[in-house]
Design an enzyme around this catalytic site. Structure first.
Site, PDB file in Angstrom:
ATOM      1  N   CYS A 135       0.663  -1.278  -0.082  1.00  0.00           N
ATOM      2  CA  CYS A 135      -0.050  -0.001  -0.078  1.00  0.00           C
ATOM      3  C   CYS A 135       0.892   1.332  -0.034  1.00  0.00           C
ATOM      4  O   CYS A 135       1.836   1.641   1.085  1.00  0.00           O
ATOM      5  CB  CYS A 135      -0.902  -0.108   1.286  1.00  0.00           C
ATOM      6  SG  CYS A 135      -2.161   1.074   1.457  1.00  0.00           S
ATOM      7  N   CYS A 181      -2.234  14.548   2.820  1.00  0.00           N
ATOM      8  CA  CYS A 181      -3.216  14.691   1.866  1.00  0.00           C
ATOM      9  C   CYS A 181      -4.287  16.062   2.190  1.00  0.00           C
ATOM     10  O   CYS A 181      -4.619  16.499   3.135  1.00  0.00           O
ATOM     11  CB  CYS A 181      -4.246  13.379   2.253  1.00  0.00           C
ATOM     12  SG  CYS A 181      -5.613  13.153   1.251  1.00  0.00           S
ATOM     13  N   CYS A 233     -10.675  13.965   4.551  1.00  0.00           N
ATOM     14  CA  CYS A 233     -11.769  13.384   5.163  1.00  0.00           C
ATOM     15  C   CYS A 233     -11.990  13.114   6.687  1.00  0.00           C
ATOM     16  O   CYS A 233     -10.973  13.079   7.493  1.00  0.00           O
ATOM     17  CB  CYS A 233     -11.448  11.893   4.564  1.00  0.00           C
ATOM     18  SG  CYS A 233     -11.555  11.929   2.658  1.00  0.00           S
ATOM     19  N   CYS A 273     -10.034  10.062   8.631  1.00  0.00           N
ATOM     20  CA  CYS A 273      -8.754   9.714   8.217  1.00  0.00           C
ATOM     21  C   CYS A 273      -7.620  10.573   9.013  1.00  0.00           C
ATOM     22  O   CYS A 273      -7.595  11.598   9.181  1.00  0.00           O
ATOM     23  CB  CYS A 273      -8.758  10.010   6.720  1.00  0.00           C
ATOM     24  SG  CYS A 273      -7.016   9.509   5.985  1.00  0.00           S
ATOM     25  N   GLU A 291      -4.033  11.557  -2.118  1.00  0.00           N
ATOM     26  CA  GLU A 291      -4.970  11.022  -3.230  1.00  0.00           C
ATOM     27  C   GLU A 291      -4.131  10.813  -4.654  1.00  0.00           C
ATOM     28  O   GLU A 291      -3.601  11.868  -4.953  1.00  0.00           O
ATOM     29  CB  GLU A 291      -6.017  12.248  -3.498  1.00  0.00           C
ATOM     30  CG  GLU A 291      -6.792  12.248  -4.749  1.00  0.00           C
ATOM     31  CD  GLU A 291      -7.545  10.740  -4.718  1.00  0.00           C
ATOM     32  OE1 GLU A 291      -7.043  10.147  -6.168  1.00  0.00           O
ATOM     33  OE2 GLU A 291      -8.315  10.552  -4.017  1.00  0.00           O
ATOM     34  N   CYS A 340      -3.576   4.387   7.531  1.00  0.00           N
ATOM     35  CA  CYS A 340      -2.632   5.572   6.911  1.00  0.00           C
ATOM     36  C   CYS A 340      -2.596   6.635   7.873  1.00  0.00           C
ATOM     37  O   CYS A 340      -3.599   7.244   7.990  1.00  0.00           O
ATOM     38  CB  CYS A 340      -2.876   5.683   5.459  1.00  0.00           C
ATOM     39  SG  CYS A 340      -2.520   4.415   4.324  1.00  0.00           S
TER      40      CYS A 340
END
Length: 347
Positions: A107, A114, A118, A121, A162, A334
């Site tokens: 992964c 990021c 979100c 997250c 992303e 993550c």
């Protein structure tokens, strides 16, 4: 030469031009060097023993091979391995190696942090710093293979960041890893996971390398998805579904839908019916993912609620699986290891 080249940033054609035109080497030398780096994971020119001593000394001043350095590694009871890497500018990224018995999956991160923020997250809570270069993406994978002491059979670009907001670097790294003279990883062993970046999905539709596509959905209507994933305000579900239909019409590929199960937020039976209606006419496979909590804001759905959700999907002829939890004892979601490490360094 006045300036050394950064080896991992180059695709095969760039390697060939550099070696034959700028260094005056025979073509086979290109293949030898690439084999050392991509197959044998040798990053020190002096260790490339089938190159003459004089050539190695010359190349040592002209080629920089700069994979990330390992800061920390954690291994779960289930064999999941999590890596924290430091890049050349001091920034840190994470990657995870998942073992599935007869194969394994890396992964991979595509950004430092990021920008999507979100709500559930850990990476988003750390903010966004920059995109990774193609060489940093490639180097992350090669460094994982070297640390693991084995070849990795699959990649999912689903780590920090992303991927489709770093489209140019992402696509170049895929071409480097896929090239038969370099890493030679098959296109069908690579998956791009996106939160729904519509222009990126449309660009992926035209990519000549047929990698797989996964979409992190997590909400079955715009109101809920806007709350969980602010990017939905820019690319609402209508435009996302339209892009997926066009993608599927062009490629014929089934799309994986990732759906993290958050207690009393997106896991009721009505939302299962809503998900089925939203995906009507698409060939999909749904991953129901037990939520890995970041803080006290959201909780994981109970097994009963997850199973009830899945039962409805099955009754509506939608194939699904409940993803087997991996790495919960080492904070494998993550962003968690990076945040944990940063907190420790400030104490």
């Amino acid at each position: 030469m006045s300036e050394a080249v950064v080896a991992l940033e180059m695709n095969y054609d760039e390697w060939l031009e550099f070696c034959t035109e700028k260094l005056g080497l025979q073509r086979y030398r290109t293949d030898q060097i690439c084999q050392w780096i991509y197959e044998k994971k040798v990053f020190n020119i002096y260790d490339m023993t089938n190159l003459g001593k004089d050539l190695r000394e010359d190349l040592a001043y002209k080629i920089l091979i700069l994979p990330p350095s390992l800061v920390k590694q954690e291994t779960s009871k289930d064999g999941t391995r999590k890596f924290l890497w430091q890049l050349q500018d001091g920034q840190r990224i994470e990657s995870v190696l998942l073992s599935h018995g007869n194969h394994n999956t890396a992964c991979i991160s595509s950004q430092v942090g990021c920008p999507l923020a979100c709500a559930f997250c850990a990476t988003g809570k750390g903010g966004f710093l920059r995109n990774l270069t193609p060489g940093e993406i490639v180097g992350q994978f090669l460094a994982m293979e070297k640390a693991a002491g084995q070849n990795i059979t699959n990649i999912v670009f689903m780590g920090m960041g992303e991927p489709l907001l770093n489209q140019e670097a992402l696509f170049k790294s895929i071409k480097i890893l896929n090239h038969p003279k370099m890493r030679g990883l098959g296109a069908r062993h690579m998956t791009i996971s996106t939160a729904g970046i519509v222009p990126g999905i449309r660009a992926l539709t035209e990519l000549e390398i047929p990698v797989r596509l996964s979409v992190s959905l997590h909400g079955t209507n715009d109101m809920l998805r806007n709350k969980l994933m602010p990017i939905n305000q820019q690319y609402p579900l209508g435009s996302l579904i339209e892009a997926l239909r066009d993608y599927q019409q062009k490629t014929g590929d089934r799309v994986t839908i990732e759906y993290v199960m958050i207690d009393r937020v997106n896991d009721n039976t009505e939302q299962a019916y809503e998900l089925a209606a939203l995906m009507n006419g698409l060939s999909i496979y749904v991953n129901l993912i037990p939520y890995n909590p970041v803080d006290a804001t959201y909780r994981r759905s109970s097994q009963e609620r997850i199973k009830a959700f899945g039962k409805i999907l099955s009754e509506l002829n939608i194939e699904y699986e409940i993803r087997r939890e991996k790495g919960s004892d080492i904070n494998a979601a993550c962003g968690q290891l990076r945040r944990q490490n940063e907190k420790s360094s400030r104490l």
